[in-house]
Design an enzyme around this catalytic site. Sequence first.
Site, short mmCIF file in Angstrom:
data_model
loop_
_atom_site.label_atom_id
_atom_site.label_comp_id
_atom_site.label_asym_id
_atom_site.label_seq_id
_atom_site.Cartn_x
_atom_site.Cartn_y
_atom_site.Cartn_z
N CYS A 1 -2.67 84.22 0.06
CA CYS A 1 -3.04 82.90 -0.45
C CYS A 1 -1.82 82.19 -1.03
O CYS A 1 -1.43 82.44 -2.18
CB CYS A 1 -4.13 83.07 -1.52
SG CYS A 1 -4.71 81.50 -2.18
N CYS B 1 -2.44 80.05 -4.07
CA CYS B 1 -2.61 80.82 -5.32
C CYS B 1 -1.28 81.38 -5.83
O CYS B 1 -1.01 81.36 -7.02
CB CYS B 1 -3.55 82.01 -5.09
SG CYS B 1 -4.96 81.67 -4.05
N ASP B 2 -0.46 81.89 -4.92
CA ASP B 2 0.70 82.70 -5.35
C ASP B 2 2.06 82.07 -5.06
O ASP B 2 3.09 82.61 -5.47
CB ASP B 2 0.63 84.07 -4.65
CG ASP B 2 -0.63 84.84 -5.03
OD1 ASP B 2 -1.11 84.63 -6.16
OD2 ASP B 2 -1.13 85.61 -4.20
P1 FAD Z 1 -16.37 85.45 -1.77
O1 FAD Z 1 -15.59 85.35 -3.01
O2 FAD Z 1 -15.80 86.15 -0.60
O3 FAD Z 1 -17.77 86.10 -2.14
C1 FAD Z 1 -18.69 86.45 -1.16
C2 FAD Z 1 -19.53 87.61 -1.66
O4 FAD Z 1 -20.57 87.86 -0.72
C3 FAD Z 1 -18.75 88.91 -1.79
O5 FAD Z 1 -18.88 89.40 -3.09
C4 FAD Z 1 -19.38 89.86 -0.77
O6 FAD Z 1 -19.46 91.18 -1.23
C5 FAD Z 1 -20.78 89.26 -0.63
N1 FAD Z 1 -21.39 89.54 0.66
C6 FAD Z 1 -20.86 89.33 1.89
N2 FAD Z 1 -21.75 89.67 2.85
C7 FAD Z 1 -22.86 90.11 2.19
C8 FAD Z 1 -24.12 90.59 2.64
N3 FAD Z 1 -24.43 90.70 3.93
N4 FAD Z 1 -25.05 90.97 1.71
C9 FAD Z 1 -24.75 90.88 0.38
N5 FAD Z 1 -23.56 90.42 -0.09
C10 FAD Z 1 -22.64 90.03 0.80
N6 FAD Z 1 -8.67 80.94 -4.75
C11 FAD Z 1 -8.28 80.21 -5.81
O7 FAD Z 1 -8.85 79.14 -6.08
N7 FAD Z 1 -7.28 80.65 -6.64
C12 FAD Z 1 -6.66 81.84 -6.46
O8 FAD Z 1 -5.74 82.19 -7.21
C13 FAD Z 1 -7.06 82.63 -5.34
N8 FAD Z 1 -6.45 83.82 -5.10
C14 FAD Z 1 -6.85 84.56 -4.01
C15 FAD Z 1 -6.25 85.78 -3.78
C16 FAD Z 1 -6.63 86.56 -2.70
C17 FAD Z 1 -5.96 87.89 -2.47
C18 FAD Z 1 -7.65 86.10 -1.82
C19 FAD Z 1 -8.08 86.94 -0.65
C20 FAD Z 1 -8.25 84.87 -2.05
C21 FAD Z 1 -7.86 84.10 -3.14
N9 FAD Z 1 -8.44 82.87 -3.40
C22 FAD Z 1 -8.07 82.14 -4.48
C23 FAD Z 1 -9.54 82.36 -2.56
C24 FAD Z 1 -10.90 82.58 -3.28
O9 FAD Z 1 -10.96 83.90 -3.77
C25 FAD Z 1 -12.03 82.33 -2.32
O10 FAD Z 1 -11.89 81.04 -1.75
C26 FAD Z 1 -13.38 82.40 -3.04
O11 FAD Z 1 -13.57 83.65 -3.66
C27 FAD Z 1 -14.53 82.16 -2.05
O12 FAD Z 1 -15.73 82.29 -2.72
P2 FAD Z 1 -17.08 82.63 -1.95
O13 FAD Z 1 -18.10 82.80 -3.01
O14 FAD Z 1 -17.29 81.66 -0.87
O15 FAD Z 1 -16.79 84.01 -1.21
#
Ligand code: FAD
Length: 302
Positions: free
Chosen positions: A130, A133-134
């Site tokens: 990301c 982020c970093d």
């Molecule tokens: P997710 O956070 O991916 O959450 C989805 C959830 O759904 C997960 O907990 C998963 O376990 C669950 N899930 C999936 N399939 C199923 C299923 N079939 N049944 C039940 N549960 C399920 N963004 C920032 O704004 N700032 C940052 O500093 C930043 N740093 C990052 C660092 C890294 C290493 C990464 C990979 C991403 C980073 N991001 C950052 C991006 C940010 O984390 C994501 O955009 C955000 O978390 C997305 O949110 P979400 O709820 O859509 O998905």
Amino acid sequence: MYDVAIIGGGPAGLAAGLYGARSNLKVLIIERGLPGGQMQNTLDIENYPGFKHILGPDLSAHMHQQTVELGVEWKTGEVTGVQLEGQPKVLQVGSEEVQAKAVIIASGALPKYLEVPGEKEFQGRGVSYCATCDGAFFKGKHVFVVGGGDSAVEEGMFLTQYAAKVSVLVRRDTLKAQPYLQERAFKNPKMEFVWNTVVEEILGEGKVTGVRVRNTVDGTTEVLEGDGVFVYIGFYPNSTFLQGTGVLNDSGYVITDAKMATAIPGVFAAGDVRDTPMRQIVTASADGAVAAMSAFEYIQSL
Ligand code: FAD
Ligand code: NAP
């Protein structure tokens, strides 16, 4: 019977839960892991409004606690099957079935890993997925970007705001990225393209110091020195349980309109699992809020 069942407890699902509960809906979040999703794996968050710095697990805990206090129910388990047409919507969670009037898909996406030695070891210590982020941690440094698609090129250019030099390691002799991005990148004096090159190992001592690469044409290997490795080789949307429902695009992302509605009435999506131009905590949270309000309107109309 729930009003809304939310699949995924990352920022999108937690924000949807918050807005759903504040609309007096009976809400269930189904999550296969810990509350917070990808935030649980992020040490330093410095771009979520209101916090100059917060640890990912801490922001996860705050968001989760807020939903618990509002009465959102939590179920640990994986959604493996769905019946989304008509009423009620039915979700398969292990051997159990969950029924709800509306469903919000917030299951996120995962970055693809290189799966080479050193990658896991140096995550958060020079290896990142990301740039937004970093990137700021690499002021004046030399960083590598791995990949040749839109993300690698766009994020590579973003990194030139901070880094002294960005070397894009491309496994072929051409980019997959859209022509307009290529044109801009080739004009950027801080961008360098290293063609026909794959990473075999990420090297370091405590933090990244370089990469060992192999030329895919002549097979030779060499060590390139640098301070960071940004991996942009694609993402996997967590959407296999939605195959055959007609809500996915060719890459497996959920298609929605601006109200987060999918093609199926009463089914909404939010966050990284969506076909969206930006994947961040703030955008996922905002999507979740919109999806919850759309679900509320849908339930009122039943
Ligand atoms: P997710 O956070 O991916 O959450 C989805 C959830 O759904 C997960 O907990 C998963 O376990 C669950 N899930 C999936 N399939 C199923 C299923 N079939 N049944 C039940 N549960 C399920 N963004 C920032 O704004 N700032 C940052 O500093 C930043 N740093 C990052 C660092 C890294 C290493 C990464 C990979 C991403 C980073 N991001 C950052 C991006 C940010 O984390 C994501 O955009 C955000 O978390 C997305 O949110 P979400 O709820 O859509 O998905
Ligand atoms: P992507 O299009 O799947 O591209 C992945 C790139 O990584 C490809 O160049 C691929 O090489 C390379 N790659 C894959 N595995 C590799 C490995 N193990 N080692 C080295 N290189 C590897 O992924 P993306 O760039 O993240 O884009 C995802 C989607 O989002 C696309 O639809 C894209 O158009 C879209 N997107 C759009 C924008 C925009 O419109 N501005 C910005 C970002 C993303 P090959 O080329 O050899 O296959």
